[in-house]
Design a protein around this motif. Sequence first.
Motif, PDB file in Angstrom:
ATOM      1  N   LYS A  86     121.706   0.495   4.488  1.00 25.63           N
ATOM      2  CA  LYS A  86     121.192   1.362   5.548  1.00 25.63           C
ATOM      3  C   LYS A  86     119.740   1.047   5.895  1.00 25.63           C
ATOM      4  CE  LYS A  86     124.426   5.090   4.468  1.00 25.63           C
ATOM      5  NZ  LYS A  86     125.243   4.860   5.672  1.00 25.63           N
ATOM      6  N   ALA A  87     118.964   0.584   4.915  1.00 26.45           N
ATOM      7  CA  ALA A  87     117.572   0.222   5.176  1.00 26.45           C
ATOM      8  C   ALA A  87     117.403  -1.219   5.606  1.00 26.45           C
ATOM      9  CB  ALA A  87     116.727   0.492   3.920  1.00 26.45           C
ATOM     10  N   ALA A  88     118.498  -2.009   5.616  1.00 26.29           N
ATOM     11  CA  ALA A  88     118.471  -3.421   6.031  1.00 26.29           C
ATOM     12  C   ALA A  88     117.606  -4.272   5.115  1.00 26.29           C
ATOM     13  CB  ALA A  88     118.006  -3.554   7.480  1.00 26.29           C
ATOM     14  N   ILE A  89     117.818  -4.121   3.813  1.00 22.86           N
ATOM     15  CA  ILE A  89     117.131  -4.960   2.831  1.00 22.86           C
ATOM     16  C   ILE A  89     117.899  -6.269   2.685  1.00 22.86           C
ATOM     17  CG2 ILE A  89     116.508  -5.142   0.387  1.00 22.86           C
ATOM     18  CD1 ILE A  89     116.229  -2.092   0.358  1.00 22.86           C
ATOM     19  N   VAL A  90     117.213  -7.401   2.696  1.00 18.45           N
ATOM     20  CA  VAL A  90     117.844  -8.702   2.490  1.00 18.45           C
ATOM     21  C   VAL A  90     118.429  -8.741   1.084  1.00 18.45           C
ATOM     22  CG1 VAL A  90     117.389 -11.181   2.285  1.00 18.45           C
ATOM     23  CG2 VAL A  90     116.318  -9.861   4.136  1.00 18.45           C
ATOM     24  N   PRO A  91     119.686  -9.184   0.888  1.00 18.77           N
ATOM     25  CA  PRO A  91     120.586  -9.858   1.849  1.00 18.77           C
ATOM     26  C   PRO A  91     121.570  -8.927   2.540  1.00 18.77           C
ATOM     27  CG  PRO A  91     121.479 -10.058  -0.353  1.00 18.77           C
ATOM     28  CD  PRO A  91     120.214  -9.236  -0.492  1.00 18.77           C
ATOM     29  N   MET A 100     110.694  -9.700   3.159  1.00 19.29           N
ATOM     30  CA  MET A 100     109.513 -10.033   3.950  1.00 19.29           C
ATOM     31  C   MET A 100     109.615 -11.413   4.579  1.00 19.29           C
ATOM     32  SD  MET A 100     106.222  -8.401   1.921  1.00 19.29           S
ATOM     33  CE  MET A 100     106.709  -8.773   0.248  1.00 19.29           C
ATOM     34  N   LEU A 101     110.027 -12.419   3.791  1.00 21.36           N
ATOM     35  CA  LEU A 101     110.025 -13.796   4.283  1.00 21.36           C
ATOM     36  C   LEU A 101     111.201 -14.083   5.211  1.00 21.36           C
ATOM     37  CD1 LEU A 101     108.866 -15.806   1.138  1.00 21.36           C
ATOM     38  CD2 LEU A 101     107.538 -15.067   3.124  1.00 21.36           C
ATOM     39  N   VAL A 102     112.398 -13.631   4.859  1.00 25.05           N
ATOM     40  CA  VAL A 102     113.565 -13.880   5.715  1.00 25.05           C
ATOM     41  C   VAL A 102     113.364 -13.224   7.079  1.00 25.05           C
ATOM     42  CG1 VAL A 102     116.017 -13.387   6.008  1.00 25.05           C
ATOM     43  CG2 VAL A 102     115.173 -14.220   3.817  1.00 25.05           C
ATOM     44  N   GLY A 103     112.868 -11.992   7.087  1.00 28.02           N
ATOM     45  CA  GLY A 103     112.639 -11.317   8.355  1.00 28.02           C
ATOM     46  C   GLY A 103     111.598 -12.013   9.202  1.00 28.02           C
ATOM     47  N   ALA A 104     110.479 -12.403   8.590  1.00 29.80           N
ATOM     48  CA  ALA A 104     109.403 -13.042   9.353  1.00 29.80           C
ATOM     49  C   ALA A 104     109.819 -14.412   9.873  1.00 29.80           C
ATOM     50  CB  ALA A 104     108.153 -13.149   8.481  1.00 29.80           C
ATOM     51  N   LEU A 105     110.465 -15.215   9.029  1.00 27.88           N
ATOM     52  CA  LEU A 105     110.904 -16.540   9.459  1.00 27.88           C
ATOM     53  C   LEU A 105     112.016 -16.439  10.500  1.00 27.88           C
ATOM     54  CD1 LEU A 105     110.879 -18.389   6.017  1.00 27.88           C
ATOM     55  CD2 LEU A 105     109.214 -18.603   7.880  1.00 27.88           C
ATOM     56  N   GLY A 106     112.891 -15.445  10.348  1.00 22.77           N
ATOM     57  CA  GLY A 106     113.925 -15.244  11.361  1.00 22.77           C
ATOM     58  C   GLY A 106     113.335 -14.890  12.706  1.00 22.77           C
ATOM     59  N   ALA A 107     112.248 -14.124  12.718  1.00 21.13           N
ATOM     60  CA  ALA A 107     111.597 -13.761  13.976  1.00 21.13           C
ATOM     61  C   ALA A 107     111.050 -14.988  14.696  1.00 21.13           C
ATOM     62  CB  ALA A 107     110.482 -12.755  13.716  1.00 21.13           C
ATOM     63  N   LEU A 108     110.526 -15.931  13.933  1.00 20.77           N
ATOM     64  CA  LEU A 108     109.943 -17.127  14.549  1.00 20.77           C
ATOM     65  C   LEU A 108     110.983 -17.991  15.246  1.00 20.77           C
ATOM     66  CD1 LEU A 108     107.455 -18.243  11.733  1.00 20.77           C
ATOM     67  CD2 LEU A 108     106.937 -17.032  13.855  1.00 20.77           C
ATOM     68  N   ALA A 109     112.246 -17.832  14.865  1.00 17.72           N
ATOM     69  CA  ALA A 109     113.295 -18.676  15.439  1.00 17.72           C
ATOM     70  C   ALA A 109     113.936 -18.057  16.675  1.00 17.72           C
ATOM     71  CB  ALA A 109     114.375 -18.938  14.388  1.00 17.72           C
ATOM     72  N   GLN A 110     113.470 -16.888  17.121  1.00 15.80           N
ATOM     73  CA  GLN A 110     114.140 -16.171  18.193  1.00 15.80           C
ATOM     74  C   GLN A 110     113.501 -16.420  19.556  1.00 15.80           C
ATOM     75  OE1 GLN A 110     116.974 -14.702  17.310  1.00 15.80           O
ATOM     76  NE2 GLN A 110     116.413 -15.383  15.233  1.00 15.80           N
ATOM     77  N   ILE A 159     110.373  -3.834   6.365  1.00 19.51           N
ATOM     78  CA  ILE A 159     111.034  -3.008   5.355  1.00 19.51           C
ATOM     79  C   ILE A 159     110.656  -3.519   3.965  1.00 19.51           C
ATOM     80  CG2 ILE A 159     113.269  -2.372   4.378  1.00 19.51           C
ATOM     81  CD1 ILE A 159     112.639  -0.854   6.887  1.00 19.51           C
ATOM     82  N   GLY A 160     110.478  -4.823   3.853  1.00 19.89           N
ATOM     83  CA  GLY A 160     110.059  -5.413   2.576  1.00 19.89           C
ATOM     84  C   GLY A 160     108.701  -4.924   2.118  1.00 19.89           C
ATOM     85  N   PHE A 161     107.818  -4.596   3.053  1.00 24.55           N
ATOM     86  CA  PHE A 161     106.508  -4.073   2.681  1.00 24.55           C
ATOM     87  C   PHE A 161     106.657  -2.731   1.964  1.00 24.55           C
ATOM     88  CE2 PHE A 161     103.444  -6.471   5.636  1.00 24.55           C
ATOM     89  CZ  PHE A 161     104.299  -7.556   5.731  1.00 24.55           C
ATOM     90  N   MET A 162     107.501  -1.861   2.543  1.00 24.79           N
ATOM     91  CA  MET A 162     107.732  -0.560   1.908  1.00 24.79           C
ATOM     92  C   MET A 162     108.446  -0.720   0.572  1.00 24.79           C
ATOM     93  SD  MET A 162     108.896   1.635   5.253  1.00 24.79           S
ATOM     94  CE  MET A 162     109.438   0.283   6.277  1.00 24.79           C
ATOM     95  N   LEU A 163     109.376  -1.661   0.519  1.00 26.04           N
ATOM     96  CA  LEU A 163     110.105  -1.917  -0.720  1.00 26.04           C
ATOM     97  C   LEU A 163     109.154  -2.374  -1.823  1.00 26.04           C
ATOM     98  CD1 LEU A 163     113.068  -1.847  -1.663  1.00 26.04           C
ATOM     99  CD2 LEU A 163     113.164  -4.297  -1.199  1.00 26.04           C
ATOM    100  N   PHE A 164     108.141  -3.127  -1.444  1.00 22.39           N
ATOM    101  CA  PHE A 164     107.136  -3.567  -2.409  1.00 22.39           C
ATOM    102  C   PHE A 164     106.414  -2.371  -3.023  1.00 22.39           C
ATOM    103  CE2 PHE A 164     102.514  -4.733  -2.776  1.00 22.39           C
ATOM    104  CZ  PHE A 164     102.612  -5.322  -4.028  1.00 22.39           C
ATOM    105  N   GLY A 165     106.048  -1.402  -2.197  1.00 20.64           N
ATOM    106  CA  GLY A 165     105.377  -0.217  -2.724  1.00 20.64           C
ATOM    107  C   GLY A 165     106.242   0.533  -3.712  1.00 20.64           C
TER     108      GLY A 165
END
Length: 510
Positions: free
Chosen positions: A222-227, A284-294, A309-315
């Motif tokens: 539901k939070a869209a955490i990789v994978p 964090m990385l999959v989302g950011a790198l995926g954005a660059l390919a769009q 979402i990865g930033f919040m998950l880190f906290g």
Amino acid sequence: MTTIITLPVLLPMLAAAVSVIGSRSAALQRVVGVAVLAVVAVIAGVLLVVADERGPVVAELGGWAAPVGIALVADRLSALLLLVSTLVTLAVLVYAIDQRIADYGRRTASTTFHPMYLMLCAGVSLAYLTGDLFTLFVAFELMLTASYVLITRRTGARRIRAGMTYVTVSLLSSLLFLTAVALVYAATGTVNLADLSERIGMLQPGVGPVLALMLLVVFGIKAAIVPLHFWLPDSYPNAPGPVAALFAGLLTKVGFYALLRTETLLFGRDAPWTLLLVLAIATMLVGALGALAQNDLNRLLSFLLVSHIGFMLFGLAVFDAAGLSGAMLYAAHHITVLATLFLVSGLITRRTGTVALDEMGGLARTAPGLAVLFAVPALTLAGIPPTAGFVAKLALLEAGAEAGPFPQVVAGVLILASLLTLYALVRVWVRVFWGKPKPPRPDDDPTDEVLVGTARTSAPMYAATGGLIAVSLAIVVFAGPLTAVTAQAGVDLMERTPYIDAVLGPQEGR
């Protein structure tokens, strides 16, 4: 106060019923929706003040005391997210109303949009306030039903397919959630969160971690955490602009809230959680790198949504008061900034007729106000000082720096993901706002929910988007008091006793 806590759930439900009954009157639907959400925002503000000054506010529904009855609980965490979420839903509703007026006229009513929108708001409120797992499941089902209707209204086969992906994955996660609730009840004899926090520790070794991982998978979807994120970039970009903004701002954050609440209250830890740290890096990385390919603006924003979402998950993974405080602050900021960017994307699409970045250009000349509306949330999401994103990321970095070697490494990845976010948004700025203006493309589906390529944009649509930017700026202006609230909320989450005592009553030896 025990009565007022029910109103954020009841008022939108009652307003949805009124919208159905008065479905022939567009003016009635609009006034009722805006008025109710404004009242709920005021109530959420009152609950936040009271929870900060006196502790959690609890309502025992039906007069049945917890853990037997259903309890609604408003503490600092739930009241803060409820307030920010309601402000977002109010702004998005104003935007959606004026978009429909611009496209279809002032007298055009809707038999589905307003009722489903308000039911979704009721589900979000219930998810934040509920004090037991089964009612949390009901809240998610309420949101799922309403969101599926909203994402597939007056649309074609492509959006229907995207909606089916969304609802199929959501139903799967709901089935897993219901199974987890059943296993929790079978093992402990209760679904009340406060009661569970005391009983989980009495289970046989190995049972608690299994339940924690099941809930991690459920809320991770539901939070869209990789994978577990694969459904989001295919679903949100195909929704109408206001609906995509609402989903991006709220739904994944409700999933993260559920994860934050259950993992801290039921499965407390004394050290950073390595699994979550690894998942935070991947997200964090999959989302950011995926954005660059769009090349699709909405898909790019969807991947950035996943990344952050990865930033919040880190906290949460740091698992101390400072980390939890940073996660809460980042969630509050993220709700506003992603909703704003999707609204701006809708405004861009109305002028250009396309979401393809390589088919846009020159909007800084033809629509300078739109350029400003994009620049501010973009800089905020990237964490440029002195925006709300910078304040929230600084809190996370400070927590990671004090938590040990591995969290420090993940904090470095957070900085890298922020730089990748900035690069992705700069690419959008160059392609969309610089260069020679291009003529708008004709609307490829004039019968769907939104007309594009028309440049017909009312002032209230700009005002609603600017209102969300103002909320984001308010986070910076009131960063001191807000950080104090989240810091104490982090302490409460780690100690757990304030929440438990408020629901079950104080007991010696707890």
